[in-house]
Structures are given as C-alpha cells and as structure tokens.
Write a protein that holds these residues in place. Structure first.
Motif, PDB file in Angstrom:
ATOM      1  N   LEU A 103      76.296  76.219  26.878  1.00 27.04           N
ATOM      2  CA  LEU A 103      75.677  77.493  26.508  1.00 27.04           C
ATOM      3  C   LEU A 103      76.722  78.485  26.010  1.00 27.04           C
ATOM      4  CD1 LEU A 103      73.176  79.283  26.379  1.00 27.04           C
ATOM      5  CD2 LEU A 103      73.590  79.933  28.758  1.00 27.04           C
ATOM      6  N   ALA A 104      77.853  78.584  26.716  1.00 30.93           N
ATOM      7  CA  ALA A 104      78.905  79.508  26.298  1.00 30.93           C
ATOM      8  C   ALA A 104      79.431  79.132  24.912  1.00 30.93           C
ATOM      9  CB  ALA A 104      80.032  79.508  27.322  1.00 30.93           C
ATOM     10  N   GLY A 105      79.723  77.850  24.708  1.00 30.11           N
ATOM     11  CA  GLY A 105      80.212  77.414  23.409  1.00 30.11           C
ATOM     12  C   GLY A 105      79.204  77.640  22.303  1.00 30.11           C
ATOM     13  N   PHE A 106      77.936  77.368  22.594  1.00 30.02           N
ATOM     14  CA  PHE A 106      76.879  77.558  21.598  1.00 30.02           C
ATOM     15  C   PHE A 106      76.757  79.033  21.218  1.00 30.02           C
ATOM     16  CE2 PHE A 106      72.432  78.393  20.491  1.00 30.02           C
ATOM     17  CZ  PHE A 106      72.250  77.490  19.447  1.00 30.02           C
ATOM     18  N   LEU A 107      76.804  79.930  22.204  1.00 27.70           N
ATOM     19  CA  LEU A 107      76.693  81.362  21.920  1.00 27.70           C
ATOM     20  C   LEU A 107      77.888  81.861  21.114  1.00 27.70           C
ATOM     21  CD1 LEU A 107      75.303  82.718  25.321  1.00 27.70           C
ATOM     22  CD2 LEU A 107      74.065  82.404  23.160  1.00 27.70           C
ATOM     23  N   ILE A 108      79.074  81.342  21.403  1.00 23.48           N
ATOM     24  CA  ILE A 108      80.257  81.723  20.626  1.00 23.48           C
ATOM     25  C   ILE A 108      80.117  81.275  19.182  1.00 23.48           C
ATOM     26  CG2 ILE A 108      82.737  81.324  20.342  1.00 23.48           C
ATOM     27  CD1 ILE A 108      82.937  81.128  23.391  1.00 23.48           C
ATOM     28  N   LEU A 109      79.660  80.036  18.981  1.00 23.45           N
ATOM     29  CA  LEU A 109      79.487  79.521  17.623  1.00 23.45           C
ATOM     30  C   LEU A 109      78.374  80.264  16.889  1.00 23.45           C
ATOM     31  CD1 LEU A 109      79.864  75.688  18.304  1.00 23.45           C
ATOM     32  CD2 LEU A 109      81.543  77.226  17.276  1.00 23.45           C
ATOM     33  N   LEU A 110      77.305  80.618  17.607  1.00 28.43           N
ATOM     34  CA  LEU A 110      76.223  81.375  16.992  1.00 28.43           C
ATOM     35  C   LEU A 110      76.699  82.769  16.604  1.00 28.43           C
ATOM     36  CD1 LEU A 110      73.219  81.430  16.241  1.00 28.43           C
ATOM     37  CD2 LEU A 110      72.727  82.263  18.545  1.00 28.43           C
ATOM     38  N   TYR A 111      77.469  83.395  17.480  1.00 34.41           N
ATOM     39  CA  TYR A 111      78.053  84.711  17.168  1.00 34.41           C
ATOM     40  C   TYR A 111      78.921  84.619  15.924  1.00 34.41           C
ATOM     41  CZ  TYR A 111      81.675  88.294  17.324  1.00 34.41           C
ATOM     42  OH  TYR A 111      82.567  89.282  16.981  1.00 34.41           O
ATOM     43  N   ARG A 113      78.740  82.511  13.460  1.00 37.13           N
ATOM     44  CA  ARG A 113      77.940  82.298  12.249  1.00 37.13           C
ATOM     45  C   ARG A 113      77.231  83.579  11.817  1.00 37.13           C
ATOM     46  NH1 ARG A 113      76.896  77.990   9.300  1.00 37.13           N
ATOM     47  NH2 ARG A 113      78.218  76.800  10.735  1.00 37.13           N
ATOM     48  N   LEU A 114      76.840  84.410  12.776  1.00 37.66           N
ATOM     49  CA  LEU A 114      76.165  85.664  12.439  1.00 37.66           C
ATOM     50  C   LEU A 114      77.146  86.783  12.102  1.00 37.66           C
ATOM     51  CD1 LEU A 114      73.411  85.667  15.226  1.00 37.66           C
ATOM     52  CD2 LEU A 114      73.137  85.048  12.818  1.00 37.66           C
ATOM     53  N   ARG A 115      78.321  86.737  12.710  1.00 37.98           N
ATOM     54  CA  ARG A 115      79.301  87.825  12.565  1.00 37.98           C
ATOM     55  C   ARG A 115      80.035  87.788  11.238  1.00 37.98           C
ATOM     56  NH1 ARG A 115      82.595  90.731  11.275  1.00 37.98           N
ATOM     57  NH2 ARG A 115      84.081  92.009  12.493  1.00 37.98           N
ATOM     58  N   PHE A 116      80.365  86.606  10.747  1.00 39.86           N
ATOM     59  CA  PHE A 116      81.189  86.499   9.551  1.00 39.86           C
ATOM     60  C   PHE A 116      80.325  86.087   8.352  1.00 39.86           C
ATOM     61  CE2 PHE A 116      83.922  85.623  13.194  1.00 39.86           C
ATOM     62  CZ  PHE A 116      84.932  86.550  12.996  1.00 39.86           C
ATOM     63  N   PRO A 117      80.187  86.978   7.355  1.00 39.47           N
ATOM     64  CA  PRO A 117      79.305  86.686   6.209  1.00 39.47           C
ATOM     65  C   PRO A 117      79.675  85.408   5.469  1.00 39.47           C
ATOM     66  CG  PRO A 117      79.927  89.006   6.251  1.00 39.47           C
ATOM     67  CD  PRO A 117      80.760  88.327   7.287  1.00 39.47           C
ATOM     68  N   ARG A 118      80.968  85.121   5.367  1.00 38.12           N
ATOM     69  CA  ARG A 118      81.389  83.918   4.636  1.00 38.12           C
ATOM     70  C   ARG A 118      80.898  82.643   5.318  1.00 38.12           C
ATOM     71  NH1 ARG A 118      87.730  84.343   3.798  1.00 38.12           N
ATOM     72  NH2 ARG A 118      87.571  84.807   6.021  1.00 38.12           N
TER      73      ARG A 118
END
Length: 226
Positions: A103-111, A113-118
């Motif tokens: 869950l922690a890793g998934f949330l970091i990866l989701l963040y 993907r949403l945080r960086f436009p590129r």
C-alpha cells in the motif's frame, strides 16, 4: 448452488486464466517492442526509486504468503508440529506487514504519477484500469487480513482448498460461498481474477522480463555532451 456462484467462482477463474495464458503468449509474439513496464525513470527517478522498491518488496512478500496459504494444506503444518494458532499469528503479522508495504509503495507511485506532469501524460486508459484493480485488490486484501484476527474465516479449510481444487480441475465453488467465508474474502478473490484477465494487455507483463540477458551483453558506452 446458485448460478451466480458458479459464474464467479468457476467460470470467471477459468476464463481469466485462459485469457492470462493465451493473452501473454499473443502479446509476446506480436508486441515484443511494447513488452515491458514502459519505464519513466528518465522523467523522474528519485520518488520512483523509493516507491518502486517498497512496492515490489511488498508484492513479493504478499505473493509468497498467498502461495504458502493456498498450496500448503493444514495437514502439512500439523505434521511438522506447527499449531493452527501459531500459523495464524504468523500469517496475520506477515500479511499486515506485506500489505502495508504494498500500500505504501502503491501510494508513493500514484503520487508520483499525479504530481509530475511529464509522468502523468504517459498514463494510458489501460494503466488507469490496472491501477484501479490493483487498488481494489490491495484494499480488500488488507481488509480481509485485518478482519480475520480471530481466524473467523478458517481460510485453510475453505479458500485454500477452493484454489487447490480449482487448479486440479475439480472446482468446488461452494467452498467460497459457505457460511465461514466473509464477503470481503469473496470480492477480493473476484477482483484478483479480473486483474489476471487484464494482465497480458498492460504493463504488468514486465513481471516476466527477468534481466538475466544483461549478464552477457556488451557494455553500452554513454558520452556526456562535453
């Protein structure tokens, strides 16, 4: 046995597994250039390094726990002197730890993907569908573990035998619909079958790309601009 139970716990698993096997073979033969995770490391690497490591370690631990829980019968652990109570404590502690890492890793990866436009612009519709099913599987899996502290479900007598019979081509869907199996276990299993059906058509196929060929490849020189 209702038709819905047969559809969800007999038909769906075999259809999902057939799509998984045939789709993976088709993807490998027809789309080797697209076979992989479509890495975006060159777009952003710092957050990816932490998120990817935590996520994959958690996934490997969760897979190992599922394999042991499903394939190892109760009689085997009893034969080596491991009581059911001790086994359950080990399974719950290990499951919570693995689930928290996933869950922690998934949330970091989701963040990321949403945080960086590129990174965000590289997201496809299939990615969104897979991310949704992954989130669904992670959340329901954690809930199934945390709500079974007292071994209410007795999954070693229901869910485990259900999977073993399924793989032995002798399905018994009643094992998943009995009084001892809670709803959260049932929807978790259904969500995982749907994820398997989408697997061959997503970036998840990179799980089969073990980089052993790198050991014999010649090094590729990179030169700076100066």
């Amino acid at each position: 046995m209702s038709q819905g139970s047969v559809l969800l716990y007999t038909v769906l698993p075999y259809v999902a597994l057939a799509i998984f096997v045939v789709g993976t073979a088709w993807r490998y033969r027809r789309d080797q250039y697209g076979w992989g995770a479509r890495s975006t490391q060159f777009l952003e690497s710092r957050v990816l390094r932490y998120g990817s490591t935590i996520f994959h370690v958690g996934v490997l631990a969760a897979i190992g726990g599922h394999v042991l829980g499903i394939l190892v019968p109760r009689s085997w652990t009893a034969a080596v002197g491991l009581p059911d109570s001790a086994y359950h404590v080990i399974a719950v502690i290990g499951g919570i730890a693995a689930g928290a890492a996933v869950l922690a890793g998934f949330l970091i990866l989701l963040y990321r993907r949403l945080r960086f436009p590129r990174v965000r612009v590289t997201t496809t519709r299939m990615d969104v569908a897979v991310f949704g099913l992954l989130a669904f599987g992670i959340i329901t899996g954690i809930l199934a573990t945390t709500t079974n502290f007292g071994d209410v479900v007795h999954y070693r007598e229901s869910v485990g035998p259900y999977f073993r019979k399924l793989f032995a081509l002798d399905p018994e869907p009643a094992l998943m619909t009995g009084e001892g199996v809670t709803l959260i276990f049932q929807i978790h299993v259904v969500g995982v079958w749907l994820l398997y059906a989408l697997w061959p058509f997503s970036r998840l196929v990179h799980a089969w790309s073990i980089p052993v060929d790198f050991l014999r490849r010649s090094p590729i020189p990179y030169r700076g601009r100066e």
